[in-house]
Design an enzyme around this catalytic site. Structure first.
Site, short mmCIF file in Angstrom:
data_model
loop_
_atom_site.label_atom_id
_atom_site.label_comp_id
_atom_site.label_asym_id
_atom_site.label_seq_id
_atom_site.Cartn_x
_atom_site.Cartn_y
_atom_site.Cartn_z
N HIS A 66 0.86 -1.19 0.00
CA HIS A 66 0.00 0.00 0.00
C HIS A 66 0.90 1.23 0.00
O HIS A 66 2.13 1.11 -0.06
CB HIS A 66 -0.95 -0.03 1.20
CG HIS A 66 -0.26 -0.30 2.52
ND1 HIS A 66 0.64 0.59 3.09
CD2 HIS A 66 -0.31 -1.37 3.35
CE1 HIS A 66 1.09 0.09 4.22
NE2 HIS A 66 0.54 -1.12 4.40
N GLU A 67 0.28 2.39 0.11
CA GLU A 67 1.04 3.65 0.03
C GLU A 67 2.08 3.79 1.14
O GLU A 67 3.07 4.49 0.98
CB GLU A 67 0.08 4.85 0.06
CG GLU A 67 -0.51 5.19 -1.29
CD GLU A 67 0.55 5.52 -2.35
OE1 GLU A 67 1.45 6.33 -2.08
OE2 GLU A 67 0.47 4.94 -3.45
N GLY A 68 1.86 3.13 2.28
CA GLY A 68 2.84 3.19 3.37
C GLY A 68 4.15 2.54 2.93
O GLY A 68 5.24 3.11 3.11
N HIS A 69 4.05 1.36 2.34
CA HIS A 69 5.25 0.70 1.83
C HIS A 69 5.92 1.57 0.75
O HIS A 69 7.14 1.69 0.70
CB HIS A 69 4.90 -0.65 1.18
CG HIS A 69 4.29 -1.66 2.10
ND1 HIS A 69 2.98 -2.04 2.02
CD2 HIS A 69 4.83 -2.38 3.13
CE1 HIS A 69 2.72 -2.97 2.94
NE2 HIS A 69 3.82 -3.19 3.64
N LYS A 97 5.33 3.24 11.65
CA LYS A 97 4.06 2.57 11.96
C LYS A 97 4.29 1.39 12.92
O LYS A 97 3.49 1.15 13.82
CB LYS A 97 3.45 2.09 10.64
CG LYS A 97 2.58 0.90 10.66
CD LYS A 97 1.21 1.25 11.15
CE LYS A 97 0.22 0.14 10.96
NZ LYS A 97 0.73 -1.19 11.24
N ASP A 98 5.40 0.65 12.72
CA ASP A 98 5.72 -0.48 13.61
C ASP A 98 6.83 0.00 14.55
O ASP A 98 8.00 -0.35 14.39
CB ASP A 98 6.13 -1.68 12.77
CG ASP A 98 4.97 -2.13 11.89
OD1 ASP A 98 4.05 -2.75 12.42
OD2 ASP A 98 4.96 -1.80 10.69
N SER A 101 -2.28 -0.22 6.58
CA SER A 101 -1.76 -1.53 6.97
C SER A 101 -2.34 -2.58 6.03
O SER A 101 -3.51 -2.47 5.63
CB SER A 101 -2.20 -1.84 8.41
OG SER A 101 -2.02 -3.22 8.69
N SER A 102 -1.55 -3.58 5.72
CA SER A 102 -2.06 -4.68 4.88
C SER A 102 -3.25 -5.34 5.58
O SER A 102 -4.15 -5.86 4.92
CB SER A 102 -0.97 -5.71 4.62
OG SER A 102 0.16 -5.09 4.06
N GLN A 162 7.81 -15.15 12.17
CA GLN A 162 7.29 -14.10 13.05
C GLN A 162 5.80 -14.25 13.36
O GLN A 162 5.22 -13.40 14.01
CB GLN A 162 7.60 -12.71 12.50
CG GLN A 162 6.82 -12.32 11.26
CD GLN A 162 7.39 -11.05 10.63
OE1 GLN A 162 8.51 -11.03 10.13
NE2 GLN A 162 6.62 -9.97 10.67
P1 AMP Z 1 5.01 -5.07 6.47
O1 AMP Z 1 4.81 -5.45 5.04
O2 AMP Z 1 3.75 -4.84 7.22
O3 AMP Z 1 6.00 -5.97 7.19
O4 AMP Z 1 5.71 -3.64 6.44
C1 AMP Z 1 6.92 -3.44 5.74
C2 AMP Z 1 7.48 -2.09 6.12
O5 AMP Z 1 6.54 -1.08 5.76
C3 AMP Z 1 7.72 -1.97 7.63
O6 AMP Z 1 8.93 -1.25 7.84
C4 AMP Z 1 6.53 -1.19 8.08
O7 AMP Z 1 6.74 -0.45 9.25
C5 AMP Z 1 6.30 -0.27 6.89
N1 AMP Z 1 4.93 0.25 6.90
C6 AMP Z 1 3.80 -0.48 7.06
N2 AMP Z 1 2.73 0.34 7.09
C7 AMP Z 1 3.19 1.60 6.95
C8 AMP Z 1 2.56 2.90 6.90
N3 AMP Z 1 1.24 3.06 7.01
N4 AMP Z 1 3.37 3.97 6.74
C9 AMP Z 1 4.72 3.83 6.62
N5 AMP Z 1 5.36 2.64 6.66
C10 AMP Z 1 4.60 1.55 6.82
#
Ligand code: AMP
Length: 274
Positions: free
Chosen positions: A31-34, A146-147, A182-183, A58
């Site tokens: 998503h846009e966060g990634h 975010k995490d 978030s996913s 995990q």
């Molecule tokens: P994940 O795929 O959930 O393991 O996230 C991969 C990376 O993307 C991690 O470093 C997360 O903290 C980051 N991330 C997830 N959601 C967001 C968000 N909303 N804004 C910024 N970074 C994010």
């Protein structure tokens, strides 16, 4: 964008990428966060690598590993569009052969909050990130605020083990109503989706009340009242950003952290106090 699905393919590609190399590890369903992490890596680096790997280490047996959202085609298109040079998307069997047995103990910082609710979670995160970093050998690692506890655990690991990379933390991307992207938001029913931003609002209420001079206990009590009735709160607290020890004042660097369940979906959020 080149794609490596085995460790040897990845090494061959990463060996010849120009430097500095920025690396964004993800579990996909992007998503846009990634993509904010990718854009930051793109702006800072000459080459950018990303990984998509849903890391079984995990997830506890009771958790959502098998139903975690997966979208390999969509992820590839988004990463290519965002300017990633190499995508590493290994299989679980290639990352963890049957006799794989080494893991990283993250110590007390990984045993509180998320680590208390999800025993072994940060051991799995630290182990996969150190393995990924050894394969990719980037100059910089991009992580989302975010995490927040994950950033503290991984910054500590990089420091303690002298891993020669720069850790860059990127601020949280949110939906228009404040919900952190978030996913796992994809799991929410329409009613839960409407209720979910109340976690963010509760954290803002804590910050506002404490900035106005109220005690942490008072501020948290007021914040609980902001939560939607569909939210089941796991925790809300104020912690030192480096140690994740609870603190009584908003002294920076700190996080106001919270986690709540909406049905079976657990969502995390935090505010950075600097
Ligand atoms: P994940 O795929 O959930 O393991 O996230 C991969 C990376 O993307 C991690 O470093 C997360 O903290 C980051 N991330 C997830 N959601 C967001 C968000 N909303 N804004 C910024 N970074 C994010």
């Amino acid at each position: 964008m080149q794609i490596a699905s085995t460790i040897s393919q990845a090494r061959a590609l990463f060996d010849v990428l120009p430097r500095p190399l920025g690396f964004v590890p993800t579990m996909g369903a992007l998503h846009e966060g990634h993509l904010a992490l990718v854009r930051r890596a793109r702006a800072d680096s000459v080459a950018v690598a990303a990984s998509v790997f849903v890391n079984p280490l995990q997830f506890a047996p009771s958790e959502d590993y098998t139903r975690y959202p997966r979208d390999a085609q969509g992820d590839q298109a988004k990463l290519a569009q965002a300017g990633v040079d190499v995508l590493f998307a290994p299989s679980p069997a290639s990352m963890y052969p049957p006799d794989f047995s080494t893991s990283i103990d993250t110590g007390p910082i990984g045993d509180v909050f998320e680590g208390a609710i999800r025993p072994g979670h940060f051991r799995g995160v630290a182990t996969v990130v150190s393995k990924l970093v050894n394969i990719v050998r980037p100059d910089a690692l991009y992580l989302g605020q975010k995490d927040a506890q994950q950033t503290a655990v991984l910054r500590r690991m990089v420091r303690d083990l002298e891993i020669p990379i720069n850790v860059v933390i990127v601020q949280t991307e949110r939906e228009a109503d404040g919900l952190a992207m978030s996913s796992r938001n994809a799991y929410l029913s329409p009613e839960q989706r409407e209720a979910a931003p109340s976690l963010h609002h509760a954290l803002q209420a804590v910050r506002l009340a404490m900035a106005g001079g109220r005690s942490k206990a008072d501020a948290i009590a007021a914040a609980r009242a902001r939560l939607h009735p569909l939210a089941q709160l796991d925790y809300i607290d104020v912690v030192d950003a480096n140690t994740f020890n609870p603190i009584e004042t908003l002294s920076p660097p700190a996080f106001v952290i919270g986690a709540a369940r909406f049905g079976t979906t657990r969502l995390l959020d935090n505010l950075w106090i600097e």
